[in-house]
Design an enzyme around this catalytic site. Sequence first.
Site, PDB file in Angstrom:
ATOM      1  N   GLY A 325      29.375 -23.673   7.424  1.00  0.00           N
ATOM      2  CA  GLY A 325      28.606 -23.493   6.204  1.00  0.00           C
ATOM      3  C   GLY A 325      27.122 -23.710   6.419  1.00  0.00           C
ATOM      4  O   GLY A 325      26.624 -23.708   7.550  1.00  0.00           O
ATOM      5  N   HIS A 327      25.239 -26.366   6.077  1.00  0.00           N
ATOM      6  CA  HIS A 327      24.904 -27.533   6.877  1.00  0.00           C
ATOM      7  C   HIS A 327      25.125 -27.273   8.358  1.00  0.00           C
ATOM      8  O   HIS A 327      24.367 -27.736   9.204  1.00  0.00           O
ATOM      9  CB  HIS A 327      25.751 -28.722   6.414  1.00  0.00           C
ATOM     10  CG  HIS A 327      25.286 -30.040   6.934  1.00  0.00           C
ATOM     11  ND1 HIS A 327      25.996 -30.765   7.868  1.00  0.00           N
ATOM     12  CD2 HIS A 327      24.178 -30.770   6.655  1.00  0.00           C
ATOM     13  CE1 HIS A 327      25.356 -31.891   8.129  1.00  0.00           C
ATOM     14  NE2 HIS A 327      24.248 -31.928   7.417  1.00  0.00           N
ATOM     15  N   CYS A 328      26.156 -26.496   8.669  1.00  0.00           N
ATOM     16  CA  CYS A 328      26.504 -26.217  10.066  1.00  0.00           C
ATOM     17  C   CYS A 328      25.449 -25.389  10.783  1.00  0.00           C
ATOM     18  O   CYS A 328      25.376 -25.427  12.023  1.00  0.00           O
ATOM     19  CB  CYS A 328      27.840 -25.487  10.139  1.00  0.00           C
ATOM     20  SG  CYS A 328      29.237 -26.386   9.482  1.00  0.00           S
ATOM     21  N   VAL A 329      24.660 -24.615  10.061  1.00  0.00           N
ATOM     22  CA  VAL A 329      23.691 -23.713  10.710  1.00  0.00           C
ATOM     23  C   VAL A 329      22.257 -24.226  10.583  1.00  0.00           C
ATOM     24  O   VAL A 329      21.314 -23.496  10.865  1.00  0.00           O
ATOM     25  CB  VAL A 329      23.805 -22.269  10.166  1.00  0.00           C
ATOM     26  CG1 VAL A 329      25.188 -21.702  10.438  1.00  0.00           C
ATOM     27  CG2 VAL A 329      23.475 -22.178   8.677  1.00  0.00           C
TER      28      VAL A 329
END
Length: 335
Positions: A325, A327-329
């Site tokens: 999501g 936050h992950c990127v």
Amino acid sequence: MTAGFRARAEDAPHARTWMCWPTTQAIYGPDRAYFEDVQETVGRLASAIAENEPVTMAAAKDQHALAARLCGPDVTLADIPTNDMWARDTGPVFLRNGAGEKAAVDYNFNGWGGKKRHDIDKTVAAAIADHAGCPLITSKVVGEGGGLEYDGEGTLLLTDSCWINDNRNPGKSRDDIETELKSNLGVEKVIWLPGIRDQDDTDGHIDGVIRVIRPGLVLMSGVANDDSDWGEAYRASKAILELTTDADGRPFEIVELPFAEDWRSTESDFFSGYANYYVGNGALYSPQFGDARADAKAKTTFERLFPGRRIVMLNVDRIYENGGGIHCVTQQEPA
């Protein structure tokens, strides 16, 4: 080596947000149009964040023309080759000390235990630290930034399934890993939650389900009445948090925010949780899944929990379809 340095809370002021450009179509299958949609989504997210703070996109030089077109003029490009877009995991975790000096920790990215190609991405943390002018600390353990949730005041939350795992840290005990993470991140208390092994690429990263809003306050996002292994892990984690305290002895207040259930994406195995938001300077970036009721609840919840920040909800389905999501990127570099 990290004496005096600490990982700062995500809502502390940022110098910039770092992102990584997806370059390897093979990761996403043979459909070129779909891969181009992924790139467009990453560019659109970068552009939105750049409205409020500097954004630097790591991308090989031969990708700069495309990335510049899709990210827009406010995003800076750094000549740092990448395989994929998961900057939270491939990039370093930044630290800061009381004098304002910065350092960065490299957690030796190994493709989430060898599940994905990472021949280039394993070099990203060091390259970003060098570009940011930070000394690099190479951790003695293997893991990812998405597997760490910290409050900036000495408390760290993480999952057994991700860190105490032979695909990352063979032969290392919980105590071994905890000691190293305390040293790396400047934390005093580590709270271990169960997580889930072998059911997603990350082995149950904490940032998909549980986020620290501020010291003593956490958000949990899950599926209502979930009787799967994920639901069992969610309930077990909640029970642990209800009975423990943070590094300063505060009990945890838990806010729950259900997953979207009526999403827009046509993918059947779709990550529709709201916990994977990102807190930037003056704004919070959240997914918008097309479930009118769930999206509205998420927005009002974020408005209440993050007063003074603009809530920016975006259709970033192409990122969430691939198991991660917002936050992950993204990865914050503290001011």
